[in-house]
Design an enzyme around this catalytic site. Structure first.
Site, PDB file in Angstrom:
ATOM      1  CG  MET B  97      -1.697   1.243   1.428  1.00 21.85           C
ATOM      2  SD  MET B  97      -2.572   1.180   2.998  1.00 21.85           S
ATOM      3  CE  MET B  97      -4.227   0.869   2.427  1.00 21.85           C
ATOM      4  CB  CYS B  98       2.884   2.753  -2.029  1.00 21.21           C
ATOM      5  SG  CYS B  98       4.094   4.060  -2.180  1.00 21.21           S
ATOM      6  CG  LEU B  99      -2.630   5.961  -0.757  1.00 19.03           C
ATOM      7  CD1 LEU B  99      -3.981   6.130  -1.439  1.00 19.03           C
ATOM      8  CD2 LEU B  99      -2.552   4.600  -0.127  1.00 19.03           C
TER       9      LEU B  99
END
Lengths: 617, 161
Positions: B97-99
Site C-alpha cells: 500500500m503506497c499512497l
C-alpha cells in the site's frame, strides 16, 4: 530534402547533430540524459575525469569526483554540462538516428507511430522530440535525477572534501560557452568548492554544512552556546507550527550534539573540528536529522511570518500546504523561498552572511546572479567580519563555494615560513659567480646556466652572508635547466644533481635503478662544492630522475605549475634572470598572483635533501 | 536514530492504538511490526455474518509495517499479508500500500506511525480510486460499485476469516 513535414523535427535532429556540437537548447535534455546514463550506469564512481581534450595536467585531486548529479524537480529541464561521455552518446545516438532514418519508409505509419509514442511518452516538455528509441535511454536517465535512495546509489561522499574550484571549470570545459566562460572566471574569485551529493537533499545539506562550518570559522567557543540557546528559543515556533516535541527532539539532539562536539574541539584546539564536521555530514542518519531540523525550522519560520512569504506562494492554498510539500517532505529539494527563510532564521541572526551564486545561462562573463544576505551582529547592524557562507547553485543542484581568504593557511602548525624577496637572492648572483671564479660552461649561455650556477655556488655565499639556509631553497627550482642541452659531461652531471628535488615524486615511483650517473657525480661536484662530499643519500636520489628526464627536451610547461609533483609547490620556473625579476614571476610583488616563496621544512628535507645537505654544510 | 525513534513510536502506538488494531511487536526485530486489523464496521471489509456479534467484527487482516534503516527519513513500508480486494493495495504477494503520506516524496520525517495506522483504517472505509495501484479494482469501485462490493466481501470470506 523531400521528407514530409511530420518528420522534420526528427530528421532535423540528426542533421543538427552532424553539423554542430550538441549545444542546441533542444538537445540538452537528451544529452543530459545520456550523460547521466553513461555516468551512472557503469558503477558507483563519478563522471570520468579528466576530459581527454584537456591538456594532460591532472587535477590536483584526481577523482575530485565532482559528482554531478542534478536533482530535485528542476533537474528535468536543466541543462547539464556536456563532457565527452555526452559526445560519445551523441555518436551512438547519431548512428541510431541514421539507421532509423535509412529504414524510414512509409511516413504516415511512422508518424502515426511517433504520435502514439509521443502520447505515451511520459517524459514532459521536450521529450516528444526524442525518437522512439530514445525512450528507453531517457527514462532510466530521468530516474537518475531522482535517485531512489541516497544509500543504495553511491555517488561520492554526501559532502566532499574541499577542492580547487578549477575542477568546476574543467567539468564545464565542453559545455555551453556561457558556462565555460563563467566557470573559467570562477576560480579567480572563489578558489575552492566542495561537492554535495545530489540526492535531493543537496541544498539543505549545503546550507546546514556551511552553517556549522561558519561556526567553526568564527572560532568562538561561546558562539556555540549562544547559538544553541538561540535555536532552543526557536522551538516555540516549532510547537506553534504543530510539530510535536517528542518527535523533533530527536533531530534537535543530533543538531545540538554536533554543535557541542565542535565546541569541544574548538575549546580543546585539537584541530579535529573540521574532520568531525565532515564525518558527521557524511553519516546519512545524523546528517538527515540535522537537515530535518533545518527543514522544520524553515517551515516553522515561514508559517510564523506569513506576511513575508505568502506573496511568493500564491500558487499554494496556504502556507501550511506549501511547507508540508516543499519543505517538510523528506525527499524534497530546497527551493528559493525555503533558502530565503533559512537565511532569515538561521544565518542572519547567527551573524553570518550568505551568498548564493547562480550559475545559469544568462549572458555574462562571470556568475552575475547572486543572492546575498548579510549577517546581523548583536548591535543590529550587519557585521563586517562575520564568516560568509557561500553556495553555488546550478539548476537543481547546490554545492559549496569558498573564497581563498575564507581559509587562511594554518600558520601555527607549519613552523616558521621564510620569505625571500626576489631581489634578495638576486643580489648574490654576481658574488657567487665571482667568488667561485670558475668558468662555468653554462654561465656563458645566456639565461641557461645562471640559476644552475647560482645553486652550485650557494655555499660560499651563505657562509658570507647568512647562516640561515633558507634562501637556498629559493634557488633550488632548477627544473628548467635539466633538459637543457648539456654541453659537457661535468655540467650534465651537476644538473642531474639539481634535478633530483624537482622530480622527487618520480623518485618514489622509480627506485634507484640507474646507477651509472653515480659515477659522474663525485668528480664533478667535488671541485665545485669544496666543503663536503655529498652524502650518499643525495646520490641515491639524484640519478634515476635525471635519466628519465634526459635528452634535449625541456619539461612541459605544466610541470612548472604549482602543485605539479608532490611538495614542489614553490618551485617556480626561473628561467632567466629577466624573467625572475619581472612581474611574470609569481614571486614578484607586482604579480597579480603574488605568492612569496616559502621555505617548507618538509619538502626541503624530503625532496631536496641531497642537495641541501651538500650545500649548506 | 531510527531505533530510538521506533521505540518511541511504539510506546505511543501502544498508548493510543486505533480501535480494531493490535500490534505484535517483537523486541528482537523492532523494524518489522505485525499489525492485526479488523475490517472497520463501515467498510465492505467487515465480515457480514459476524456483524451481529458485538465482540469482534470484520475480517481479520494481517499487515506488516517495516521500517527502512533510514527511518524516519524514509517512509515505513506497509504491506497486507492478507489478500484484500482494494484499489490501493497491490493485488500480488506483496500486498503493498503506497499512497498519501506513505509515498517517498510525500513522507515527512515528523510523521508518526499512528498517523499511518489511521490512514490505513481510513482507506479501508473509503478507498481512494483516483490514486489506485490496481486500476481495474479502482474502475470496479467507481463504475460498478455493486460488483466491487461483492468481490471484496467474497475475498474477505475467503482470505480474511
Amino acid at each position: 530534402m523531400s521528407r514530409p513535414q511530420v518528420l522534420n523535427g526528427f530528421h532535423h535532429y540528426g542533421q543538427q547533430q552532424q553539423q554542430q556540437p550538441p549545444f542546441d537548447g533542444l538537445l540538452h535534455l537528451q544529452h543530459a540524459a545520456h550523460a547521466h546514463a553513461h555516468t551512472h550506469a557503469p558503477g558507483p564512481m563519478y563522471r570520468p575525469l579528466p576530459v581527454p581534450s584537456l591538456p594532460m595536467r591532472a587535477p590536483e585531486h584526481p577523482a575530485a569526483g565532482y559528482n554531478h548529479q542534478h536533482t530535485g524537480h528542476h533537474g528535468r529541464t536543466s541543462t547539464v554540462p556536456m563532457s565527452d561521455p555526452a559526445y560519445l552518446a551523441a555518436d551512438d545516438e547519431l548512428a541510431q538516428l541514421q539507421k532509423l532514418s535509412n529504414e524510414y519508409e512509409p511516413e504516415t505509419t511512422v508518424s502515426a507511430e511517433r504520435r502514439a509514442q509521443r502520447a505515451a511518452c511520459s517524459v514532459p516538455t521536450r521529450a516528444p522530440r526524442a525518437k522512439p528509441r530514445l525512450r528507453g535511454l531517457l527514462l532510466p536517465a530521468l530516474r537518475a535525477f531522482h535517485p531512489p535512495s541516497a544509500t543504495d546509489t553511491p555517488q561520492g561522499p554526501l559532502v566532499g572534501e574541499r577542492q580547487s574550484s578549477s575542477a568546476i571549470a574543467t567539468e564545464y570545459a565542453n559545455a555551453d560557452p556561457v558556462y565555460r566562460v563563467k566557470t573559467a572566471a570562477l576560480p579567480s574569485k572563489y578558489a575552492y568548492f566542495r561537492t554535495c551529493r545530489g540526492d535531493g537533499h543537496c541544498g539543505w545539506r549545503a546550507i546546514a554544512f556551511t552553517y556549522y562550518e561558519a561556526m567553526l570559522r568564527a572560532g568562538d567557543v561561546l558562539k556555540f552556546e549562544e547559538e544553541e540557546a538561540r535555536l532552543t528559543s526557536m522551538h516555540n515556533l516549532l510547537n506553534l507550527a504543530g510539530f510535536s516535541e517528542d518527535i523533533y527532539e530527536d533531530f534537535v539532539e543530533e543538531a545540538f550534539g554536533l554543535l557541542q562536539k565542535l565546541a569541544g574541539s574548538v575549546r580543546a584546539m585539537d584541530g579535529a573540528a573540521a574532520d568531525i564536521l565532515l564525518q558527521t555530514f557524511n553519516d546519512f542518519g545524523t546528517a538527515m536529522a540535522i537537515i530535518t531540523y533545518f527543514k522544520l525550522l524553515a517551515s516553522a519560520w515561514i508559517q510564523s511570518n506569513p506576511n513575508e512569504y505568502q506573496p511568493f506562494l500564491l500558487d499554494y492554498p496556504d502556507l501550511k500546504t506549501y511547507c508540508q510539500h516543499n519543505i517538510e517532505a523528506s525527499n524534497c529539494e530546497i527551493d528559493h523561498v525555503a533558502m530565503a527563510a533559512l537565511a532569515e532564521a538561521m544565518v542572519k541572526p547567527a551573524g553570518f552572511g550568505l551568498e548564493v551564486l547562480y550559475l545559469d545561462r544568462s549572458p555574462g562573463a562571470e556568475i552575475n546572479n547572486t543572492y546575498r544576505v548579510d549577517g546581523v551582529g548583536p548591535d543590529g547592524y550587519p557585521s563586517a567580519n562575520a564568516p560568509t557562507m557561500r553556495l553555488l547553485y546550478r539548476p537543481g543542484h547546490y554545492d559549496i563555494l569558498y573564497k581563498a581568504e575564507d581559509f587562511p593557511p594554518p600558520v601555527a602548525s607549519q613552523g616558521p615560513i621564510h620569505v625571500a624577496l626576489a631581489g634578495y637572492t638576486d643580489g648574490f648572483v654576481p658574488n657567487s659567480l665571482s667568488s667561485s671564479g670558475i668558468t662555468d660552461v653554462m654561465a656563458f649561455i645566456p639565461g641557461l646556466s645562471y640559476p644552475a650556477g647560482l645553486g652550485q655556488r650557494w655555499p660560499p655565499v651563505s657562509y658570507d652572508y647568512t647562516p640561515n639556509p633558507a634562501p637556498q631553497t629559493q634557488v633550488a627550482p632548477v627544473p628548467a635547466y635539466t633538459p637543457a642541452p648539456t654541453p659537457a659531461v661535468p655540467v650534465a652531471s651537476n644538473h642531474q644533481e639539481y634535478v633530483a628535488p624537482v622530480h622527487a615524486s618520480h623518485v618514489n615511483h622509480h627506485p634507484p635503478t640507474n646507477h651509472h650517473t653515480l659515477h659522474l657525480e663525485p668528480p664533478v661536484t667535488l671541485p665545485i662544492h669544496p666543503p663536503p662530499a655529498p652524502p650518499p643519500l643525495s646520490i641515491e636520489r639524484a640519478p634515476p630522475v635525471s635519466v628519465e628526464r634526459g635528452g634535449p627536451f625541456r619539461p612541459s610547461m605544466y610541470e612548472f605549475e604549482p602543485g605539479y609533483g608532490a611538495g614542489q609547490v614553490h618551485s617556480l620556473p626561473f628561467q632567466t634572470s629577466i624573467f625572475r625579476n619581472s612581474h611574470y614571476n609569481t614571486a614578484h610583488f607586482l604579480n597579480p598572483d603574488f605568492q612569496p616563496e616559502e621555505w617548507s621544512p618538509d619538502s626541503e628535507y624530503s625532496t631536496n635533501r641531497g642537495r641541501h645537505k651538500s650545500t649548506s654544510q | 536514530m531510527s531505533t530510538k525513534r521506533i521505540m518511541k513510536e511504539y510506546g505511543e502506538c501502544v498508548a493510543d492504538t486505533p480501535e480494531g488494531m493490535k500490534i505484535n511487536f517483537d523486541e528482537n526485530k523492532i523494524t518489522k511490526w505485525e499489525v492485526l486489523l479488523d475490517g472497520p464496521d463501515q467498510s465492505v471489509y467487515a465480515l457480514p455474518e459476524v456483524l451481529s456479534v458485538s465482540v469482534r467484527q470484520g475480517g481479520h487482516f494481517k499487515l506488516e509495517i517495516s521500517f527502512p534503516p533510514e527511518y524516519p527519513f524514509k517512509p515505513p513500508v506497509v504491506s497486507f499479508k492478507t489478500k484484500i480486494y482494494h484499489p490501493n493495495v497491490s493485488n500480488d504477494d506483496k500486498g503493498s500500500m503506497c499512497l498519501g503520506l506513505l509515498r517517498a516524496e510525500e513522507w515527512k520525517p515528523p510523521n508518526k506511525v499512528v498517523a499511518v495506522l489511521r490512514l490505513i483504517q481510513t482507506l479501508l472505509i473509503e478507498p481512494n480510486p483516483d490514486d489506485a495501484i490496481e486500476p481495474s479494482i479502482a474502475n470496479d469501485y467507481k463504475e460498478n460499485y455493486k460488483e466491487f462490493e461483492k468481490t471484496a466481501k467474497e475475498w474477505v470470506k475467503r482470505y480474511a476469516k
